[in-house]
Design a protein around this motif. Structure first.
Motif, mmCIF file in Angstrom:
data_model
loop_
_atom_site.group_PDB
_atom_site.id
_atom_site.type_symbol
_atom_site.label_atom_id
_atom_site.label_comp_id
_atom_site.label_asym_id
_atom_site.label_seq_id
_atom_site.Cartn_x
_atom_site.Cartn_y
_atom_site.Cartn_z
ATOM 1 N N LEU A 74 0.831 -1.203 0.000
ATOM 2 C CA LEU A 74 0.000 0.000 0.000
ATOM 3 C C LEU A 74 0.866 1.253 0.000
ATOM 4 O O LEU A 74 0.614 2.199 -0.761
ATOM 5 C CB LEU A 74 -0.919 -0.020 1.222
ATOM 6 N N VAL A 75 1.888 1.263 0.836
ATOM 7 C CA VAL A 75 2.796 2.412 0.898
ATOM 8 C C VAL A 75 3.498 2.608 -0.443
ATOM 9 O O VAL A 75 3.630 3.736 -0.939
ATOM 10 C CB VAL A 75 3.821 2.215 2.031
ATOM 11 N N GLU A 76 3.926 1.514 -1.046
ATOM 12 C CA GLU A 76 4.610 1.601 -2.337
ATOM 13 C C GLU A 76 3.666 2.114 -3.423
ATOM 14 O O GLU A 76 4.058 2.936 -4.264
ATOM 15 C CB GLU A 76 5.176 0.234 -2.722
ATOM 16 N N ALA A 77 2.417 1.643 -3.412
ATOM 17 C CA ALA A 77 1.437 2.123 -4.390
ATOM 18 C C ALA A 77 1.183 3.612 -4.204
ATOM 19 O O ALA A 77 1.135 4.377 -5.173
ATOM 20 C CB ALA A 77 0.138 1.342 -4.261
ATOM 21 N N GLY A 78 1.039 4.025 -2.951
ATOM 22 C CA GLY A 78 0.810 5.432 -2.671
ATOM 23 C C GLY A 78 1.948 6.303 -3.154
ATOM 24 O O GLY A 78 1.729 7.372 -3.751
ATOM 25 N N ALA A 79 3.173 5.853 -2.916
ATOM 26 C CA ALA A 79 4.342 6.623 -3.338
ATOM 27 C C ALA A 79 4.417 6.723 -4.858
ATOM 28 O O ALA A 79 4.748 7.792 -5.406
ATOM 29 C CB ALA A 79 5.612 5.973 -2.788
ATOM 30 N N ALA A 80 4.096 5.632 -5.538
ATOM 31 C CA ALA A 80 4.151 5.633 -7.003
ATOM 32 C C ALA A 80 3.099 6.572 -7.593
ATOM 33 O O ALA A 80 3.385 7.338 -8.527
ATOM 34 C CB ALA A 80 3.944 4.213 -7.530
ATOM 35 N N ILE A 81 1.887 6.537 -7.049
ATOM 36 C CA ILE A 81 0.822 7.406 -7.558
ATOM 37 C C ILE A 81 1.153 8.866 -7.262
ATOM 38 O O ILE A 81 0.949 9.754 -8.098
ATOM 39 C CB ILE A 81 -0.526 7.007 -6.933
ATOM 40 N N ARG A 82 1.684 9.118 -6.091
ATOM 41 C CA ARG A 82 2.058 10.486 -5.701
ATOM 42 C C ARG A 82 3.141 11.022 -6.647
ATOM 43 O O ARG A 82 3.063 12.177 -7.109
ATOM 44 C CB ARG A 82 2.545 10.478 -4.256
ATOM 45 N N ALA A 83 4.130 10.188 -6.934
ATOM 46 C CA ALA A 83 5.231 10.622 -7.786
ATOM 47 C C ALA A 83 4.768 10.870 -9.216
ATOM 48 O O ALA A 83 5.225 11.806 -9.879
ATOM 49 C CB ALA A 83 6.337 9.568 -7.773
ATOM 50 N N GLU A 84 3.856 10.042 -9.696
ATOM 51 C CA GLU A 84 3.405 10.164 -11.088
ATOM 52 C C GLU A 84 2.453 11.334 -11.299
ATOM 53 O O GLU A 84 2.506 12.019 -12.325
ATOM 54 C CB GLU A 84 2.715 8.875 -11.536
ATOM 55 N N THR A 85 1.571 11.560 -10.340
ATOM 56 C CA THR A 85 0.480 12.515 -10.562
ATOM 57 C C THR A 85 0.623 13.821 -9.792
ATOM 58 O O THR A 85 -0.033 14.807 -10.125
ATOM 59 C CB THR A 85 -0.862 11.879 -10.161
ATOM 60 N N GLY A 86 1.439 13.822 -8.732
ATOM 61 C CA GLY A 86 1.538 14.994 -7.877
ATOM 62 C C GLY A 86 0.358 15.165 -6.952
ATOM 63 O O GLY A 86 0.236 16.180 -6.259
ATOM 64 N N ALA A 87 -0.526 14.173 -6.914
ATOM 65 C CA ALA A 87 -1.733 14.252 -6.088
ATOM 66 C C ALA A 87 -1.404 14.015 -4.620
ATOM 67 O O ALA A 87 -0.366 13.431 -4.271
ATOM 68 C CB ALA A 87 -2.758 13.223 -6.551
ATOM 69 N N ILE A 88 -2.292 14.472 -3.750
ATOM 70 C CA ILE A 88 -2.215 14.125 -2.334
ATOM 71 C C ILE A 88 -2.725 12.705 -2.190
ATOM 72 O O ILE A 88 -3.861 12.397 -2.581
ATOM 73 C CB ILE A 88 -3.053 15.089 -1.477
ATOM 74 N N VAL A 89 -1.884 11.835 -1.652
ATOM 75 C CA VAL A 89 -2.239 10.420 -1.507
ATOM 76 C C VAL A 89 -2.020 10.005 -0.061
ATOM 77 O O VAL A 89 -0.936 10.185 0.496
ATOM 78 C CB VAL A 89 -1.369 9.517 -2.423
ATOM 79 N N GLU A 90 -3.061 9.468 0.548
ATOM 80 C CA GLU A 90 -2.973 8.965 1.913
ATOM 81 C C GLU A 90 -3.368 7.499 1.933
ATOM 82 O O GLU A 90 -4.088 7.028 1.029
ATOM 83 C CB GLU A 90 -3.867 9.797 2.834
#
Length: 259
Positions: free
Chosen positions: A44-60
């Motif tokens: 979950l943490v890895e998925a969150g980091a990947a989405i955050r890095a790709e999109t710049g979105a706030i991910v929790e």
């Protein structure tokens, strides 16, 4: 197309991988703040980091079994007042209906019918008050085309459709929609379990089972999760407010019916 979702908050259940993650990625690209959930905290943490890095979105992220009331409460608390809820949960492992004991039956119904209903109950009133809400339930193509071994999954998800169909009409005037996405065979981890069951049932190897699976799909391939995520994002969009109580089958044409 601008989906009109910038600044919205979305909860996406079971989203560390597969179709849930694909939905989270598309909603993040559309400008949503996304709250992810999954049982495997590291994944979950890895998925969150990947989405955050790709999109710049706030991910929790909120780790844990979505069926646990404490995890549900943590998701709602983290999201605050969610605008979007994507209900998703892994289906029970394929097995013959004769092999389903009482514990398995109750677990399947809880995971794929009761839990998503409980989440809807917890978010819908605030959506109605704000006059915007999008709820998408990921169920299964087996709702329309039942398959051997998926009896429990199909039955629980059909129950979810029936329960929420009336709720969708109750809240439609408040610009709150409830729709269902029915995936066919997509290239996700769950596909492996389905193919293994088919291979065993037909006394063939998994490669042959996969080839036969593709042959039964007019598109002659398994679905790409990104295609599914894009459909989910559109149903969550500002432009989709006149679509509610509907079931969108995404299966490459495998279902042979007209309706």
């Amino acid at each position: 197309m601008d989906l009109g979702l910038a600044g919205k908050t979305a909860i996406i259940c079971a989203s560390s991988q597969g179709l849930g993650r694909a939905c989270a990625e598309e909603l993040a690209r559309a400008g949503c703040r996304v709250v992810l959930n999954g049982r495997d905290e590291q994944a979950l943490v890895e998925a969150g980091a990947a989405i955050r890095a790709e999109t710049g979105a706030i991910v929790e992220t909120v780790a844990g079994n979505i069926g646990d009331p404490g995890v549900q409460a943590a998701l709602i608390q983290t999201a605050g007042t969610p605008d979007i809820l994507v209900n998703n949960n892994g289906g029970p492992p394929p097995r013959g209906f004769r092999d389903l004991d009482s514990d398995a039956l109750h677990a399947g119904l809880d995971a794929n019918m009761v839990t998503p209903i409980r989440l809807v109950q917890q978010v819908i009133d605030s959506m109605v008050e704000r006059r915007f809400g999008r709820i998408v339930c990921i169920t299964s193509g087996s709702v329309k085309s039942p398959a051997a071994g998926l009896d429990l999954s199909s039955g629980a998800r059909i129950g979810l459709h029936g329960f929420l169909a009336g709720v969708a009409r109750e809240v439609a005037s408040a610009n709150v929609t409830i729709n269902f996405l029915l995936p066919g065979l997509f290239a996700t981890r769950r596909l492996g379990g389905v193919m293994a069951f088919a291979a065993k049932a037909q006394s063939i190897d998994i490669e042959t089972a996969e080839a036969r699976g593709r042959e039964r799909i007019p598109a002659r391939r398994f679905g790409d999760p990104a295609e599914f995520g894009a459909a989910c994002a559109f149903l969550c969009s500002a432009q989709a407010g006149f679509i509610t109580g509907q079931s969108l089958l995404i299966d490459g044409g495998a279902f042979p019916g007209v309706l």
